[in-house]
Structures are given as C-alpha cells and as structure tokens.
Design an enzyme around this catalytic site. Sequence first.
Site, PDB file in Angstrom:
ATOM      1  N   VAL A 143       0.641  -1.335   0.044  1.00 53.67           N
ATOM      2  CA  VAL A 143       0.063   0.140   0.181  1.00 53.67           C
ATOM      3  C   VAL A 143       0.813   1.263  -0.128  1.00 53.67           C
ATOM      4  CG1 VAL A 143      -1.607   1.401   1.361  1.00 53.67           C
ATOM      5  CG2 VAL A 143      -1.984  -1.053   1.181  1.00 53.67           C
ATOM      6  N   CYS A 144       1.991   1.213   0.712  1.00 52.09           N
ATOM      7  CA  CYS A 144       2.864   2.355   0.887  1.00 52.09           C
ATOM      8  C   CYS A 144       3.160   3.146  -0.447  1.00 52.09           C
ATOM      9  CB  CYS A 144       4.201   1.894   1.597  1.00 52.09           C
ATOM     10  SG  CYS A 144       3.742   1.314   3.208  1.00 52.09           S
TER      11      CYS A 144
END
EC number: 1.11.1.26
Length: 187
Positions: free
Chosen positions: A46-47
């Site tokens: 996700v980062c």
Amino acid sequence: MAKIGDTLKPFSTQAYKQGKFVPVTDADVGGKWAIFFFYPADFTFVCPTELEDLAGIYPTLQKMGVEVYSVSTDTHFSHKAWHDSSPAIGKIDFFMLGDQNHTLATNFDVLRDGQGLADRATFVVDPQGVIQLMEITSEGVGRNAAELLRKVKAAQYVAAHPDEVCPAKWEEGEQTLAPSLELVGKI
C-alpha cells in the site's frame, strides 16, 4: 498519543531527497507548513501507492508553502534503494526521512509496540510547529492525497481567517461559516 494542538518535538535525522542524503531537524521545519506522512515500511504494498499519489500533488503543496516529509523506520539508505528501484517511488521529490532510531515515530506516538514499524499516519503541522490535522488508518487502508490537499487548504484558510470555519466538503473558493450565536440551530 499525539493530538491536535501538540507542538513538534525535537528530532534530528537523515533524509534522502532528489539524489542526495541530507540532514533534517525540527529547526528545518519551523516557519512553514509541513506534512509528516508516516508509513510502515519501504518495499511494501500500500505504501508505494500512497507515496506516488502524494508525489502527484507535491508541486501544488510547494506552491502553497507546504513541505512534505515521508517517514518510515527504515534508513535513508533503504529509501534511496527503493527510490532507485521502484517506478512509483522514483517519482518522489520530497524528503524521505529515515527513522531507524524511532525518534519521530515515538514523538508522534505512532510506533507499533513490539514491531519497530510506524502506523499509517498523517500529521499537518503549522508554521508555529503545532499539529493542526491528523489521520491514522489501519494497515490495509490507503490514504487519498486529493483529500489531504483539501484539508491542508482548509487548515491554511482557517489560520488566515480565524473568525471563519470550513464546513464539510469545503473546497477552496466556497462559502465558509462565521460561528455566532445567531447561527446556532440554523444549519
């Protein structure tokens, strides 16, 4: 837990920014709006989607006098390697702060107990070093840079117009509210 109204605590760390390693301290942040954008770790899932999204609005934030500091508990060396190897992260021009000593994650109280990782958290700090906005989400919930931009614009507007407030979904140029006794119960 860090909260709205808290003041930025002292820190000193190394960052990766535009092909260089640079020192960054709390003194460097003073006098301007700043976003501290915590994420769990480099080379994850996700980062990079969040950081790429944030990179897309970074030029707009700069024009608004806002500096961005992404932060994870990785080192500045890891940030460089990620920047050099990921097409999404390669778009980043803002500071990527290393926090391997956990100073920033501890200062903002977003260090996960027993894990050595930061929560997915955003803090907007005003030029006086005071937290004006914050958001913390669970591991699997990514943030939206467009919504962050809207909130920063609202925070800057309210700072410049202390007798006004921004209602829900307020966008720049829209009507604000002037709190008063006459307004109570009329909305």
